[in-house]
Design an enzyme around this catalytic site. Structure first.
Site, PDB file in Angstrom:
ATOM      1  N   CYS A  18      12.628  10.208   8.976  1.00 44.47           N
ATOM      2  CA  CYS A  18      12.586   9.608  10.308  1.00 44.47           C
ATOM      3  C   CYS A  18      13.916   9.785  11.026  1.00 44.47           C
ATOM      4  CB  CYS A  18      12.261   8.133  10.195  1.00 44.47           C
ATOM      5  SG  CYS A  18      13.414   7.262   9.112  1.00 44.47           S
ATOM      6  N   GLU A  41       7.786  14.123  17.780  1.00 40.93           N
ATOM      7  CA  GLU A  41       8.254  14.179  16.390  1.00 40.93           C
ATOM      8  C   GLU A  41       7.370  15.133  15.590  1.00 40.93           C
ATOM      9  OE1 GLU A  41       7.437  10.936  13.640  1.00 40.93           O
ATOM     10  OE2 GLU A  41       9.499  11.044  12.909  1.00 40.93           O
ATOM     11  N   GLY A  72       1.730   2.753  13.961  1.00 43.66           N
ATOM     12  CA  GLY A  72       2.358   1.476  14.309  1.00 43.66           C
ATOM     13  C   GLY A  72       1.613   0.789  15.442  1.00 43.66           C
ATOM     14  N   GLY A 130       6.145   3.999   9.175  1.00 46.83           N
ATOM     15  CA  GLY A 130       5.241   5.121   9.390  1.00 46.83           C
ATOM     16  C   GLY A 130       5.393   5.648  10.804  1.00 46.83           C
ATOM     17  N   SER A 131       4.342   6.284  11.295  1.00 51.04           N
ATOM     18  CA  SER A 131       4.422   6.972  12.591  1.00 51.04           C
ATOM     19  C   SER A 131       4.143   6.021  13.758  1.00 51.04           C
ATOM     20  CB  SER A 131       3.408   8.115  12.615  1.00 51.04           C
ATOM     21  OG  SER A 131       2.116   7.567  12.532  1.00 51.04           O
ATOM     22  N   LYS A 139       0.844  -1.204   0.000  1.00 50.11           N
ATOM     23  CA  LYS A 139       0.000   0.000   0.000  1.00 50.11           C
ATOM     24  C   LYS A 139       0.876   1.250   0.000  1.00 50.11           C
ATOM     25  CE  LYS A 139      -2.074   2.789   2.963  1.00 50.11           C
ATOM     26  NZ  LYS A 139      -1.993   4.053   2.207  1.00 50.11           N
ATOM     27  N   GLU A 162       8.937   0.189  11.481  1.00 48.58           N
ATOM     28  CA  GLU A 162       9.970   1.233  11.367  1.00 48.58           C
ATOM     29  C   GLU A 162       9.241   2.544  11.609  1.00 48.58           C
ATOM     30  OE1 GLU A 162      13.125   1.285  10.918  1.00 48.58           O
ATOM     31  OE2 GLU A 162      13.573  -0.765  10.309  1.00 48.58           O
TER      32      GLU A 162
HETATM   33  P1  NAP Z   1       1.649   7.375   8.831  1.00 48.65           P
HETATM   34  O1  NAP Z   1       0.585   8.388   8.900  1.00 48.65           O
HETATM   35  O2  NAP Z   1       1.857   6.489   9.979  1.00 48.65           O
HETATM   36  O3  NAP Z   1       1.345   6.521   7.511  1.00 48.65           O
HETATM   37  C1  NAP Z   1       2.240   5.561   7.003  1.00 48.65           C
HETATM   38  C2  NAP Z   1       1.457   4.594   6.138  1.00 48.65           C
HETATM   39  O4  NAP Z   1       0.587   3.825   6.967  1.00 48.65           O
HETATM   40  C3  NAP Z   1       0.541   5.268   5.121  1.00 48.65           C
HETATM   41  O5  NAP Z   1       0.494   4.479   3.966  1.00 48.65           O
HETATM   42  C4  NAP Z   1      -0.776   5.295   5.873  1.00 48.65           C
HETATM   43  O6  NAP Z   1      -1.894   5.456   5.061  1.00 48.65           O
HETATM   44  C5  NAP Z   1      -0.758   3.946   6.541  1.00 48.65           C
HETATM   45  N1  NAP Z   1      -1.600   3.829   7.724  1.00 48.65           N
HETATM   46  C6  NAP Z   1      -1.910   4.801   8.623  1.00 48.65           C
HETATM   47  N2  NAP Z   1      -2.693   4.287   9.598  1.00 48.65           N
HETATM   48  C7  NAP Z   1      -2.871   2.978   9.310  1.00 48.65           C
HETATM   49  C8  NAP Z   1      -3.590   1.919   9.934  1.00 48.65           C
HETATM   50  N3  NAP Z   1      -4.280   2.104  11.056  1.00 48.65           N
HETATM   51  N4  NAP Z   1      -3.546   0.699   9.371  1.00 48.65           N
HETATM   52  C9  NAP Z   1      -2.845   0.479   8.236  1.00 48.65           C
HETATM   53  N5  NAP Z   1      -2.164   1.444   7.584  1.00 48.65           N
HETATM   54  C10 NAP Z   1      -2.167   2.684   8.129  1.00 48.65           C
HETATM   55  O7  NAP Z   1       3.052   8.040   8.512  1.00 48.65           O
HETATM   56  P2  NAP Z   1       3.366   9.152   7.424  1.00 48.65           P
HETATM   57  O8  NAP Z   1       2.828  10.440   7.896  1.00 48.65           O
HETATM   58  O9  NAP Z   1       3.007   8.662   6.060  1.00 48.65           O
HETATM   59  O10 NAP Z   1       4.952   9.132   7.497  1.00 48.65           O
HETATM   60  C11 NAP Z   1       5.653   9.804   8.464  1.00 48.65           C
HETATM   61  C12 NAP Z   1       6.037   8.890   9.606  1.00 48.65           C
HETATM   62  O11 NAP Z   1       6.777   7.775   9.108  1.00 48.65           O
HETATM   63  C13 NAP Z   1       6.967   9.591  10.582  1.00 48.65           C
HETATM   64  O12 NAP Z   1       6.612   9.251  11.875  1.00 48.65           O
HETATM   65  C14 NAP Z   1       8.319   9.036  10.205  1.00 48.65           C
HETATM   66  O13 NAP Z   1       9.280   9.130  11.225  1.00 48.65           O
HETATM   67  C15 NAP Z   1       7.972   7.633   9.859  1.00 48.65           C
HETATM   68  N6  NAP Z   1       9.019   7.015   9.041  1.00 48.65           N
HETATM   69  C16 NAP Z   1       9.804   6.055   9.618  1.00 48.65           C
HETATM   70  C17 NAP Z   1      10.845   5.494   8.888  1.00 48.65           C
HETATM   71  C18 NAP Z   1      11.759   4.461   9.481  1.00 48.65           C
HETATM   72  O14 NAP Z   1      12.485   3.813   8.734  1.00 48.65           O
HETATM   73  N7  NAP Z   1      11.799   4.291  10.793  1.00 48.65           N
HETATM   74  C19 NAP Z   1      11.064   5.900   7.566  1.00 48.65           C
HETATM   75  C20 NAP Z   1      10.240   6.879   7.027  1.00 48.65           C
HETATM   76  C21 NAP Z   1       9.211   7.421   7.769  1.00 48.65           C
HETATM   77  P3  NAP Z   1      -2.312   6.906   4.505  1.00 48.65           P
HETATM   78  O15 NAP Z   1      -1.994   6.783   3.096  1.00 48.65           O
HETATM   79  O16 NAP Z   1      -3.760   7.075   4.775  1.00 48.65           O
HETATM   80  O17 NAP Z   1      -1.490   7.932   5.219  1.00 48.65           O
END
Ligand code: NAP
Length: 483
Positions: free
Chosen positions: A286, A387, A233, A228-229, A176, A251
């Site tokens: 991140c 964050e 997670g 993701g966030s 996705k 992650e």
């Molecule tokens: P996010 O809001 O958590 O979304 C990440 C992905 O998960 C998106 O595709 C999102 O869909 C989906 N998602 C959200 N809630 C979900 C649920 N309940 N069930 C299944 N899927 C779900 O994060 P973001 O705003 O896109 O990205 C920023 C975050 O990612 C930051 O916290 C950043 O630190 C983290 N990140 C971590 C790493 C690492 O390697 N540790 C790398 C890059 C980013 P939608 O399309 O609806 O948003």
């Protein structure tokens, strides 16, 4: 009137498809708020079809063996490179990150494909001398269907880099992409449709709460890789547990410290503080070192030099090679960044640089904010604890190593850390004590492929980018043979 990139399709069971629901997601260019394209808003029924196709394809994909899978992964890399210019054009418009930065992402995706293709023969078991009368061996087998969910900051790289080890280990995938920046996934869908056996790669765009959630809950998806966030997670861990036992790797976010000791070359460390914020993609990384912990002896000189560097950052059209920072990825993320700038002011931090939307005509539309630095930040402030995932750097001051470590370790996150000193003992003592999973000593930001990337505490569970990640897509069986 048509949009620049039109209505794009996703990939289910070897076919490029729209959603059965007939719904579409809009994609907006964050630099000017122009509607640039649509992708299917996939429903639970679409996810069910994708998982069924992946499940059906899984045994044969496993059976074709390591070499055939490695060849296909490498061929995927070649085809991505062939379409790199088109991918770059789409991603710059869809994400807002600068062209210089995003140009590297196709290369990183190809690097991941090459790496995991080369590691295929390492998916091996062991012999264990557990008794003298038997032969004890282990073998590794794929889970079957893997769900991969990607965030918005590197959409193509995370889709490809995340799928590569799962595929190499003999799993089929349902990916996705992020709803804010989903367009490059349609190009990936086209390439994968032409390359892989039907059902091996499935790509479903949509919202996390609907499409992502349906993947996470599906009983035939036993392995989930998520980037993701922290809140997402945690929601995924909860939702996954409601259906059956699953292996979930996460992650997640970071609020990463850069700790600067008194003995450093200040100019080098200032450069690291700027580069470590990843302004070329608006700090939306991140691993950004968004908490700068300065020893009091160099604080004032450091902050003066830092302000000069930050004030000079050239904000502008992300498609222009000369731009050093583009717009924030989406309206929601832009509002979040502004909200935190407000918190910084409310909580009594000193705004050193930026903190506002520029008034020039080119920034009239879109999600623009100047790179921002707050000084005199204390560990209790929201801009020190939470964050932001944007171009906002918080500067804190310390006197003793104990104090620096206390501040560094006082947040829920534990992803990266950057330590600046020329004293090897101090560097290693700090590296051992700091609660982060990925640490640079006199370095910043770079990911070194092959080394395990991942977080401690709420920054996640599991490690990516190394052999651990490949093996995490397999289950171990122990077999005892009477001899
Ligand atoms: P996010 O809001 O958590 O979304 C990440 C992905 O998960 C998106 O595709 C999102 O869909 C989906 N998602 C959200 N809630 C979900 C649920 N309940 N069930 C299944 N899927 C779900 O994060 P973001 O705003 O896109 O990205 C920023 C975050 O990612 C930051 O916290 C950043 O630190 C983290 N990140 C971590 C790493 C690492 O390697 N540790 C790398 C890059 C980013 P939608 O399309 O609806 O948003």
């Amino acid at each position: 009137m048509g949009t620049r990139f039109g209505h794009r399709k996703m990939l289910i069971g070897g076919e490029l498809v729209e959603s059965e629901s007939g719904r579409w997601l809009e994609s907006v260019n964050p630099a000017n708020e122009e509607l640039i394209g649509h992708v299917p808003q996939c429903s639970k029924a679409d996810v069910d079809r994708a998982v069924a196709a992946a499940k059906q394809a899984a045994p044969e994909w496993d059976a074709i063996g390591v070499k055939a899978r490695a060849d296909l992964l490498r061929e995927l890399g070649r085809r991505l490179q062939e379409r790199a210019a088109e991918i770059l054009e789409v991603e710059v418009a869809d994400c807002g990150s600068t062209i210089g930065k995003l140009r590297g992402d196709v290369g990183h995706a190809v690097g991941a494909l090459d790496q995991f293709a080369g590691l295929g023969y390492e998916i091996k078991g062991e012999t264990i001398p557990a008794s003298t009368n038997n032969l004890h061996i282990t073998i590794r087998q794929p889970y079957g269907v893997v769900g991969r969910i990607a965030p918005f900051n590197h959409p193509l790289y995370f889709a490809v880099g995340g799928a590569a080890p799962a595929l190499m280990a003999g799993n089929t995938v349902v990916v996705k992409p992020p709803e804010q920046s989903p367009l490059s996934a349609s190009i990936l869908s086209e390439i994968c449709r032409d390359l892989f056996p039907r059902g091996v790669v499935n790509i479903v765009s949509g919202f996390g709460a609907e499409t992502g959630d349906a993947i996470v809950r599906h009983p035939d998806v036993r392995r989930i890789g998520f980037i993701g966030s922290v809140p997402s997670g945690l929601a995924i861990q909860r939702a996954a547990a409601e259906t059956c036992v699953k292996h979930v790797s996460l992650e997640l976010g970071g609020k990463n410290p850069m700790i600067v000791f008194p003995d450093v070359d200040i100019d080098q460390a200032v450069n690291a503080a700027v580069m470590g914020m990843n302004f070329a993609w608006q700090g939306q990384s991140c691993g950004s070192t968004s908490r700068l912990l300065l020893h009091e002896s160099l604080h004032d000189e450091f902050v003066g030099k830092l302000k000069a560097r930050i004030d000079a950052i050239r904000l502008g059209d992300p498609a222009d090679e000369k731009s050093q920072m583009g717009p924030i990825n989406s309206k929601a993320q832009y509002e979040r960044v502004l909200r935190y700038i407000g918190y910084g002011k409310e909580d009594g931090a000193r705004l050193l640089s930026g903190g506002y939307r520029p008034e020039d005509a080119e920034f009239k539309r879109g999600y623009w904010v100047r790179p921002t630095v707050f000084a005199d930040v204390t560990p209790d402030m929201r801009i020190a604890r939470e964050e932001i995932f944007g171009p906002v750097l918080s500067v804190l001051k310390w006197k003793t190593l104990e104090e620096a470590l206390h501040i560094a370790n006082s947040v829920e996150y534990g992803l990266t850390a950057s330590i600046w000193t020329n004293d090897i003992k101090t560097a290693l003592r700090t590296a051992k004590a700091v609660q982060s999973g990925y640490i640079w000593i006199n370095g910043f930001s770079s990911h070194y492929r092959g080394t395990p990337f991942g977080g401690l505490k709420n920054s996640g569970t599991g490690r990516e980018e190394g052999i651990d990640e490949l093996l995490s897509y397999t289950e171990v069986k122990a077999i005892h043979i009477g001899i």
